[in-house]
Each structure stands twice: as structure tokens, then as C-alpha cells.
Design an enzyme around this catalytic site. Structure first.
Site, PDB file in Angstrom:
ATOM      1  N   SER A 152      -9.385  -1.007   4.289  1.00 24.81           N
ATOM      2  CA  SER A 152      -9.059  -0.022   5.332  1.00 24.81           C
ATOM      3  C   SER A 152      -8.494   1.256   4.723  1.00 24.81           C
ATOM      4  CB  SER A 152      -8.022  -0.596   6.291  1.00 24.81           C
ATOM      5  OG  SER A 152      -8.525  -1.735   6.931  1.00 24.81           O
TER       6      SER A 152
ATOM      7  N   THR B 118      -2.873   0.018  -3.696  1.00 24.58           N
ATOM      8  CA  THR B 118      -2.263  -1.157  -3.046  1.00 24.58           C
ATOM      9  C   THR B 118      -2.282  -2.409  -3.915  1.00 24.58           C
ATOM     10  OG1 THR B 118      -2.262  -2.431  -0.976  1.00 24.58           O
ATOM     11  CG2 THR B 118      -4.409  -2.045  -1.971  1.00 24.58           C
TER      12      THR B 118
ATOM     13  N   GLY C 291      -0.819   0.633   5.673  1.00 25.87           N
ATOM     14  CA  GLY C 291      -0.620  -0.116   6.923  1.00 25.87           C
ATOM     15  C   GLY C 291      -1.834  -0.921   7.337  1.00 25.87           C
ATOM     16  N   GLY C 292      -2.651  -1.342   6.359  1.00 29.45           N
ATOM     17  CA  GLY C 292      -3.831  -2.138   6.722  1.00 29.45           C
ATOM     18  C   GLY C 292      -4.703  -1.335   7.682  1.00 29.45           C
TER      19      GLY C 292
ATOM     20  N   THR D 210       0.810  -1.221   0.000  1.00 28.55           N
ATOM     21  CA  THR D 210       0.000   0.000   0.000  1.00 28.55           C
ATOM     22  C   THR D 210       0.844   1.272   0.000  1.00 28.55           C
ATOM     23  OG1 THR D 210      -1.676  -1.196   1.222  1.00 28.55           O
ATOM     24  CG2 THR D 210      -2.001   1.147   1.049  1.00 28.55           C
TER      25      THR D 210
ATOM     26  N   ASN E  76      -1.978  -5.023  -1.756  1.00 32.35           N
ATOM     27  CA  ASN E  76      -2.153  -5.666  -0.451  1.00 32.35           C
ATOM     28  C   ASN E  76      -0.821  -5.995   0.197  1.00 32.35           C
ATOM     29  OD1 ASN E  76      -3.600  -6.377   1.768  1.00 32.35           O
ATOM     30  ND2 ASN E  76      -4.113  -8.421   1.066  1.00 32.35           N
TER      31      ASN E  76
HETATM   32  O1  DON Z   1      -7.361  -2.478   1.411  1.00 23.49           O
HETATM   33  C1  DON Z   1      -6.889  -2.829   2.479  1.00 23.49           C
HETATM   34  O2  DON Z   1      -7.397  -2.608   3.554  1.00 23.49           O
HETATM   35  C2  DON Z   1      -5.550  -3.557   2.495  1.00 23.49           C
HETATM   36  N1  DON Z   1      -5.385  -4.298   1.271  1.00 23.49           N
HETATM   37  C3  DON Z   1      -4.463  -2.558   2.703  1.00 23.49           C
HETATM   38  C4  DON Z   1      -3.137  -3.222   2.845  1.00 23.49           C
HETATM   39  C5  DON Z   1      -2.106  -2.373   3.405  1.00 23.49           C
HETATM   40  O3  DON Z   1      -2.293  -1.236   3.737  1.00 23.49           O
HETATM   41  C6  DON Z   1      -0.797  -3.056   3.555  1.00 23.49           C
HETATM   42  N2  DON Z   1       0.099  -2.399   4.399  1.00 23.49           N
HETATM   43  N3  DON Z   1       0.689  -1.387   4.199  1.00 23.49           N
END
Ligand code: DON
Length: 557
Positions: A442, A388, A462-463, A370, A390
Site C-alpha cells: 500500500s 517499512t 499506515g498500511g 512504516t 511492516n
Molecule cells: O507495504 C505495505 O503495504 C505494508 N507493509 C505497510 C505497513 C504499514 O504502513 C504499517 N503501518 N504504518
């Protein structure tokens, strides 16, 4: 090898501590890589607007941080148009293939995480190219080929590997070694990782981007490139078809909005879960946060409790609005947010099941993939865009000969009700897998305006840490009056309700932690939580800042 890893760690620290704010009079771009921010700032300089600059930055960041995002992924873009005094939301999130099914990751009655994270089945239909092209087509002023030029050049001529990418290569080295198409780009011939400062060239990706620049998104969604995506996905066990790619459409949606402290805050609507941030703002609306004092135990407890209510709603009620009815307006209503606020106790936590609007009825993952970017231009337009693939290097599947790393966005679905995904997030029926459905996200681009003019554009990676990080930076600016740099640097907390853990950064003092623990929180420390990119404007000057936790940089002009 050990020495190399040490070098990487030292570089990460150097980058982290040298990140600074940029100030400029005409416009600003903050992103997770200085070369991407530069690409956007150059576009602003030559007369492009914030959308032109955002699209240029997004394509460029896909090249320079390819473990985090790319044209094999998708994202969200929130746009504020000054002349219309209006916010717009573009959803170019990936969608599940038509052959996807509710229990596709369940084996012997249990969801198998590896299947939704790596390999062909993990891949959802990419939206990035269609989305960026749609944003540019509708609200940009420059041709696609012009704004893609920096990305093409960076892919073709190469660039020095940055600290974040170097770290990601080391962390994923085993997966990279077992995949020749990835190893070719990110490892030396002796299979040791490329380190920060070494040149990374991606000629196949350059050629793919060149074709998109020349022929538009159809070059990606049909013909030779589409066929390669499908063939490579299926060879890796996936179910994508050329028809899935041909059917992909980005969607314009109505942003969510709320008023807070006299400002209007716009947020990406579902399938983003950014609505939970507006729900938290609703809960905090009548509190005098400044009187509580920034990062005081009382403030952090209130914030954590409000987040837990909102994250519980995320888990139970959020999903793709085209497939399920997400009751966002009810959740954001004053009636609901006041009721939730009243349930927050001053010095104690509640029973786990008592959180969320329908109550009565851990371990957050580290930052991998992301990328977020924020842009403002001199005419008062603003963009907050998050993109992202993911987790790091997505599904670890490359479309043969194209340089496209395919996403593993299928893991953002609730692969089984109540079973946590890679970020420890649980979901319910609303986020169950269905054909052509978008997984809940997220990613939370936000824009705040005052008197019809943008004052802050932000978002992060960051999820679930995106949600807590974006919220705290927003409050740091709007409530506590911090500049962007200080707002990003301040220590953060995170509580996503499930697992029931209050995660704190090292900067939260022991005395505060002790008090929070005495209120009933189970505390855990995490070194760096998410990475936020913020652009702010005040008295006609733009300030841009990139989160010191990830090593990006803002560039203005
Ligand atoms: O869309 C989402 O919530 C996740 N795929 C986001 C992943 C993410 O932010 C990974 N870390 N940095």
C-alpha cells in the site's frame, strides 16, 4: 508502570498538537522524526540534492523510528529530476525467499496469521540497503559514507526516544520481553519500557551501518552480516539463505502517471498499489469537487464510493508485475474510470460485490510500522520515499549482534485467497506467495508537477490508510487549495471495500455521519488514520508539513 504509560500518552498528545509547518527558500524535508528531517536538511545545506537528502533521511529515520522501518526492511522511492523533466521509480521492496511457497502459512487448511507476522517465516529478503545505495549511486552526488553519517551517529551516540517509538514499545512490550535482543535495546533491565525522552543507543546497529558506509551494500548482502541474518532467521524457523541475500536486486520501474486539474501526478507502479489512487483521480476528473465543498457529505460519499471501486481492483488484480500481469493501463484508462464513475450513485451505496472494474464477476489496522519522507531541493528535484519493516518491530527477529530488526513483509501477500491480512486486506491469485516474488504494497509515494516543475511530494504510513490519506491530502492541495499543514490536519475517511466499513476520524461531524449512514455506509470511528508527510512549493518557497497524527516534523533551510 501506569504512570509511565500516562506520561507517554501526554507526550503523544503534546507532540501531536505542536506539529507545525516549516517554510524555507532553498529546500525542504518532511519526515516522521525531526532528527531525520534535520539530517536531510543538513545534506541539502551542504550542497547535496534531493536524492542525497532523501537517502540521508531514510537511513536516519531507520535509526530513530526502528519499530517502523530499518535496514531489515524495504521500500519505494519516486524521484523527479528537474533537468530531465522525468520521474523515476525505484522498487526496493523485499522479495520472498526462494524456498517460499504458496501455502507456507497454511496449517490444517487455514492460514495462520501469527506465522506470517512473527518469527523467521515472516521475513522476506530485505531491500533497504541495496535500494538506498542504488538511488544514491545513480542520482545522488555525495558518497554513501557521507549521507550515512547522521544515521551512524544517532545509532552510536543515541537520541531521545520520540513519542511514536515510546508508544510502539508499550504496545509491543510482551513481544519485546520475550526477545532478549530486542529487550536489550528497548526495555530497562527490569523489563519496563524505555519512555519518551530517555536516550536510546544502538551500538550494534551503528557498527553494521558503519560497515555498509565503508564497504557498500555488499557488506550487508554477503559475508558476516548476511550470515548472521540467515542464521538468526533460520533459528527463528525461517527459510532465508545466503543465496537469497546475494541475489537481491532493486528494480528501476516506469512510474504511473495521469493528468489531473492541469497537473501531472506520478505514482509508484506495482508492486505498489498507488495506481488505485490514479484510478480514483480518473473517476473524479469531471466532478467539480470544490462546488461539492470540502468534506461535505456528498463529497465524502463520492470519495468513499470511488475508493471502494479502486480497492476492489486492488484486491482482485494487483500483485508483483514481474510475476503476474497487472492490467494497470486498462484500469487507469478513461473508458474504465468513466464507467466506474457512472456506477456511483449520488445517495446510496451498492451491493458489496458491485464494486471494482470486474464487478459482476472493518476494520482497518492502526498505524504501526512504516515511515514516509518527502524532499524538494532548490533545483526543482523532488523525492517521495516510503520505507517499512511492516508491523511494529517487524517479525520481532533480530539478526544476532547486528542490531538489524527483520521485516514481516510476508504478511503483505495473500496468504490464502480471500483471507484478510493484518490490515484486513484481502487478495487473490495475483498476490499469492511464490519464490522471489514481491508482496503487494500500500506504500504510495506520489509527486505532482505543474509545467514540468514539482508542486507537491507526498506519501505516508499506515498500511491501507496510506492510500486513503495520501489521496485526501493530494485532493486537499490540488482541488481545495489548502496549504500542506491544513491539508494534513483536515479529518479523513477511509473505505477499503473489504471489510465493508466506512471509517471516519473524530473530526467528521455527526450530521455528516448521519447522512452517510442514510446512504447505506456502515460507519466506524478511528482516532487517527495514517500519517502523511508533504512538501509543497509555491512561488519559489517550500512548505513542509508532517502529519500531526504521528509527531514528525519538517525541516527546511
Ligand atoms: O507495504 C505495505 O503495504 C505494508 N507493509 C505497510 C505497513 C504499514 O504502513 C504499517 N503501518 N504504518
Amino acid at each position: 508502570m501506569e504512570l509511565r504509560i500516562q506520561q507517554v500518552c501526554i507526550l503523544v498528545l503534546l507532540v501531536a498538537s505542536s506539529a507545525d509547518a516549516a517554510w524555507a527558500p532553498h529546500g525542504m524535508v518532511a519526515s516522521e522524526h525531526v532528527l531525520a528531517s534535520q539530517a536531510g536538511a543538513d545534506v541539502l545545506k551542504r550542497g547535496g540534492n534531493a536524492v542525497d537528502a532523501a537517502v540521508a533521511t531514510a537511513f536516519a529515520v531507520c535509526v530513530v523510528n526502528p519499530s517502523s522501518c530499518g535496514i531489515g526492511g524495504g521500500g519505494f522511492m519516486l524521484i523527479y529530476l528537474a533537468h530531465q523533466r522525468r520521474a523515476l521509480a525505484l522498487d526496493y521492496r523485499e522479495v520472498a525467499p526462494a524456498a517460499a511457497s504458496r501455502d507456507m502459512f497454511v496449517r490444517n487448511g487455514k492460514a495462520v496469521a501469527e506465522l506470517s507476522l512473527h518469527g523467521g517465516l515472516a521475513v522476506a529478503v530485505p531491500g533497504e540497503v541495496a535500494g538506498l545505495a542504488a538511488a544514491l549511486h545513480r542520482h545522488g552526488t555525495l558518497p554513501l559514507a557521507t549521507v550515512m553519517q547522521p544515521a551512524i551517529q544517532l545509532a552510536r551516540d543515541g537520541f531521545p526516544v520520540g513519542a511514536h517509538l515510546a508508544k510502539e514499545i508499550v504496545q509491543n512490550v510482551a513481544g519485546l520481553r520475550s526477545n532478549p535482543a530486542l529487550a536489550k535495546n528497548f526495555l530497562h533491565p527490569d523489563e519496563t519500557p524505555l519512555v519518551a525522552g530517555e536516550t536510546l543507543r544502538q551500538p550494534e546497529l551503528a557498527e553494521t551501518l558503519q560497515q555498509v558506509a565503508r564497504r557498500g551494500p555488499q557488506a550487508f548482502y554477503s559475508g558476516a552480516i548476511a550470515k548472521r541474518i540467515v542464521d538468526s532467521d533460520r533459528a527463528a524457523g525461517g527459510v532465508l539463505t545466503e543465496s537469497d541475500l546475494a541475489h537481491y536486486q532493486p528494480t528501476w520501474r516506469t512510474p504511473l502517471q495521469t493528468s489531473y486539474e492541469g497537473d501531472t501526478v506520478y505514482a509508484m507502479p506495482p508492486p505498489s498499489s498507488a495506481g488505485i489512487l490514479l484510478e480514483v483521480l480518473g473517476m473524479l476528473r469531471d466532478d467539480d469537487l470544490r462546488a461539492l465543498e470540502h468534506n461535505s457529505p456528498t463529497y465524502l460519499h463520492l470519495l468513499a464510493e470511488a475508493m471502494k471501486h479502486a480497492f476492489a481492483d486492488r484486491a482482485q488484480l494487483y500483485g508483483d508485475p514481474d510475476a503476474v500481469a497487472v492490467p494497470v493501463q486498462r484500469l487507469l484508462s478513461e473508458q474504465n474510470t468513466l464507467a466506474l464513475r457512472q456506477r456511483i450513485e449520488a445517495t446510496r451505496t451498492l451491493e458489496h460485490s458491485a464494486y471494482g472494474s470486474s464487478a459482476g464477476s472493518g476494520d482497518a489496522a492502526h498505524d504501526h510500522g512504516t515511515s514516509h519522507l518527502s524532499v524538494m531541493d532548490a533545483n526543482g528535484n523532488a523525492v517521495a520515499c516510503t520505507t517499512t519493516i511492516n508491523t511494529g518491530f517487524g517479525a520481532m527477529v533480530v539478526a544476532e549482534g547486528t542490531g538489524i530488526i527483520l521485516n514481516d513483509e510476508m504478511d503483505d501477500f495473500a496468504t490464502q485467497p480471500g483471507v484478510p491480512n493484518v490490515y484486513g486486506l484481502v487478495g487473490a491469485e495475483a498476490n499469492a506467495i511464490a519464490p522471489r516474488k514481491r508482496p503487494l504494497s500500500s506504500m504510495a509515494p506520489l509527486i505532482a508537477t505543474r509545467d514540468g516543475k514539482p508542486v507537491l511530494a507526498l506519501g505516508g504510513s499506515g498500511g491501507p490508510l496510506i492510500l486513503s490519506g495520501t489521496l485526501q491530502v493530494l485532493l486537499n492541495v490540488l482541488d481545495f487549495g489548502l496549504d500542506a499543514r491544513s491539508a494534513l490536519a483536515a479529518p479523513r475517511i477511509h473505505d477499503q471495500w473489504e471489510p465493508p466499513v466506512l471509517v471516519v476520524e473524530p473530526g467528521v461531524p455527526a450530521s455528516t455521519r448521519n447522512l452517510l449512514a442514510s446512504y447505506g455506509h456502515t460507519l466506524k470511528e478511528m482516532p487517527a488514520m495514517g500519517a502523511i508527510q508533504a512538501v509543497r512549493t509555491d512561488a519559489g518557497v517550500f512548505e513542509g508539513a508532517s502529519d500531526p497524527r504521528k509527531g514528525g516534523e519538517a525541516v527546511g533551510w
